[in-house]
Structure formats: C-alpha cells, structure tokens
Write a protein that holds these residues in place. Structure first.
Motif, PDB file in Angstrom:
ATOM      1  N   VAL A  31      82.259  -0.643-106.054  1.00  0.00           N
ATOM      2  CA  VAL A  31      81.441  -1.236-107.107  1.00  0.00           C
ATOM      3  C   VAL A  31      82.330  -1.502-108.312  1.00  0.00           C
ATOM      4  N   LEU A  32      82.305  -2.757-108.768  1.00  0.00           N
ATOM      5  CA  LEU A  32      83.063  -3.170-109.949  1.00  0.00           C
ATOM      6  C   LEU A  32      82.166  -3.061-111.170  1.00  0.00           C
ATOM      7  N   ALA A  33      82.659  -2.418-112.206  1.00  0.00           N
ATOM      8  CA  ALA A  33      81.901  -2.259-113.441  1.00  0.00           C
ATOM      9  C   ALA A  33      82.755  -2.729-114.608  1.00  0.00           C
ATOM     10  N   GLY A  34      82.106  -2.907-115.743  1.00  0.00           N
ATOM     11  CA  GLY A  34      82.820  -3.314-116.943  1.00  0.00           C
ATOM     12  C   GLY A  34      81.990  -4.296-117.732  1.00  0.00           C
ATOM     13  N   THR A 153      71.363  -7.536-107.413  1.00  0.00           N
ATOM     14  CA  THR A 153      69.980  -7.095-107.625  1.00  0.00           C
ATOM     15  C   THR A 153      69.314  -7.766-108.818  1.00  0.00           C
ATOM     16  N   LEU A 154      69.964  -8.760-109.391  1.00  0.00           N
ATOM     17  CA  LEU A 154      69.408  -9.480-110.534  1.00  0.00           C
ATOM     18  C   LEU A 154      68.035 -10.050-110.181  1.00  0.00           C
ATOM     19  N   GLY A 155      67.013  -9.653-110.929  1.00  0.00           N
ATOM     20  CA  GLY A 155      65.661 -10.166-110.719  1.00  0.00           C
ATOM     21  C   GLY A 155      64.865  -9.471-109.635  1.00  0.00           C
ATOM     22  N   ALA A 181      79.914  -6.496-107.883  1.00  0.00           N
ATOM     23  CA  ALA A 181      79.990  -6.395-109.340  1.00  0.00           C
ATOM     24  C   ALA A 181      78.579  -6.219-109.860  1.00  0.00           C
ATOM     25  N   THR A 182      78.390  -5.252-110.744  1.00  0.00           N
ATOM     26  CA  THR A 182      77.041  -4.980-111.236  1.00  0.00           C
ATOM     27  C   THR A 182      77.079  -4.235-112.561  1.00  0.00           C
ATOM     28  N   HIS A 183      75.980  -4.365-113.301  1.00  0.00           N
ATOM     29  CA  HIS A 183      75.801  -3.591-114.531  1.00  0.00           C
ATOM     30  C   HIS A 183      74.802  -2.464-114.321  1.00  0.00           C
ATOM     31  N   VAL A 184      74.172  -2.429-113.157  1.00  0.00           N
ATOM     32  CA  VAL A 184      73.161  -1.413-112.864  1.00  0.00           C
ATOM     33  C   VAL A 184      73.521  -0.707-111.560  1.00  0.00           C
ATOM     34  N   PRO A 185      73.033   0.510-111.359  1.00  0.00           N
ATOM     35  CA  PRO A 185      73.330   1.216-110.111  1.00  0.00           C
ATOM     36  C   PRO A 185      72.789   0.452-108.900  1.00  0.00           C
ATOM     37  N   LEU A 194      85.439   0.891-109.563  1.00  0.00           N
ATOM     38  CA  LEU A 194      86.578   0.358-110.288  1.00  0.00           C
ATOM     39  C   LEU A 194      86.057  -0.255-111.566  1.00  0.00           C
ATOM     40  N   ARG A 195      86.526   0.255-112.692  1.00  0.00           N
ATOM     41  CA  ARG A 195      86.069  -0.266-113.985  1.00  0.00           C
ATOM     42  C   ARG A 195      87.133  -1.188-114.550  1.00  0.00           C
ATOM     43  N   LEU A 196      86.704  -2.379-114.913  1.00  0.00           N
ATOM     44  CA  LEU A 196      87.582  -3.344-115.546  1.00  0.00           C
ATOM     45  C   LEU A 196      87.331  -3.307-117.043  1.00  0.00           C
ATOM     46  N   ALA A 197      88.388  -3.368-117.825  1.00  0.00           N
ATOM     47  CA  ALA A 197      88.255  -3.256-119.287  1.00  0.00           C
ATOM     48  C   ALA A 197      87.779  -4.552-119.904  1.00  0.00           C
TER      49      ALA A 197
END
Length: 197
Positions: A31-34, A153-155, A181-185, A194-197
């Motif tokens: 999961v990509l976060a940031g 999972t958007l929407g 890539a997601t902003h939510v679990p 993996l967190r991207l800055a």
C-alpha cells in the motif's frame, strides 16, 4: 515477483522521486501512502510500464520488465482515478471488450461487485459508487497477476468495500500481487507499506 531498484522519475522538469526501491512477492500486497502530489500515481504508472524511469529499473521475476512492454502489459491490470465507464453503454456492454479478451463471464464479474441486477442499465444512470464498482469488476475479467490500483475504494460504501476485500484476498490466494495507492485503509491483511514524502 515485482521489484523496483533505485528508480527515479521526472514529471516534466520536476523530480517526483529518486532512489526508490520496493519488492512485492507472489501473493503480496503493498500500500502506497503519502500526501497528494507525493508521486503515488506516478509510481503506479511506472510499475504499469506507462512511464519510464530516469534511473534504476523495474524487474519482473528478475528480468527487466520494460524489455518487452507487450509482455509486461499482459501481466498488469491498472485501475486509475477515472472509472473509464462509457455512459451510453449498459453495465454489461462496458465489460464486453475485456470479457472477449479474457473469455471470462460478464455475469460473474458483475456478481463479484454486486451489480448483476443492473447489467442492462445504461451506465449514465449508475451512481458514482456503482460506476466505481463497475470499473473494479474488470479486475475479475483479467488474468493479469499484478493489480495496480489508484484509490480503488473511492466512492464505495461499507458493503462494497467488504466485497472488494474478498476480491483482493482471492487474487492474493492465487499468487496475485497488489500495489495500491490510497488515503484510507484497505481491506487487506498482511500488507507492506511504503510512504512517499
């Protein structure tokens, strides 16, 4: 196995990231976060073969994934921000091309996302969440081992997310790989991050 070794990518003149490495084994999930603009979507596009690295390399089972882009394209299914749903076609008609290529059942794909009762409804009449589910149903029609998902999972409501989680688990159980890539679990167990800055 998917690997990226010390990759760097530019978008225009802007360096999006550099010296980035990752590894996803068979059955694995990353999961990509940031924050917005950190390069999550760009990284997915790189892994899909849509963007070439300025440095480093992407490997599939130890071989350069970009040496044969046609072969790499067959191992990847990419679901981006846009649902890629044609409003004038029915839900079933939107899946016809993917089903023809895979030989898999449109009905089974719609059932997997809970849209079987809406198969003959024009896509323009679907809600935003239903359109997203229709886009995700293409995953069921694909034989590609690598699923690249941008905000999948958007929407989606809670029930649709649970159903999607079952799709993800089944794909991984068969040895499939997921990079999302997601902003939510996401409904994923035993996942690397993996967190991207």
């Amino acid at each position: 196995m998917l690997k990226a070794e010390s990759v760097a990518v530019f978008r225009g003149e802007r360096l999006v990231f550099r010296d980035l490495s990752l590894s996803v084994p068979s059955g694995g999930a990353l999961v990509l976060a940031g924050p917005n603009g950190a390069g999550k979507s760009t990284l997915l596009r790189l892994l899909a073969g849509l963007v070439r690295p300025a440095a480093g390399q992407v490997l599939w089972d130890g071989q350069d994934a970009f040496a044969d882009l046609a072969a790499h394209g067959q191992r990847v299914v990419y679901v981006g921000h846009q649902d890629a749903v044609k409003p004038g076609l029915t839900a079933a008609e939107n899946l016809r091309f993917a089903a023809r290529i895979s030989g898999k059942s449109i009905r089974a794909a719609l059932e997997a996302v809970g849209l079987e009762n809406l198969a003959d409804l024009p896509a323009r009449m679907l809600s935003a969440g239903q359109k997203r589910r229709l886009a995700l149903s293409r995953l069921v029609l694909s034989a590609a081992p690598l699923w690249l998902l941008d905000e999948p999972t958007l929407g989606l409501d809670v029930a649709a997310i649970e159903r999607f989680g079952r799709l993800l688990a089944a794909h991984r159980a068969g040895g499939g790989l997921i990079v999302a890539a997601t902003h939510v679990p996401l409904p994923l167990d035993n996942v690397a991050g993996l967190r991207l800055a």
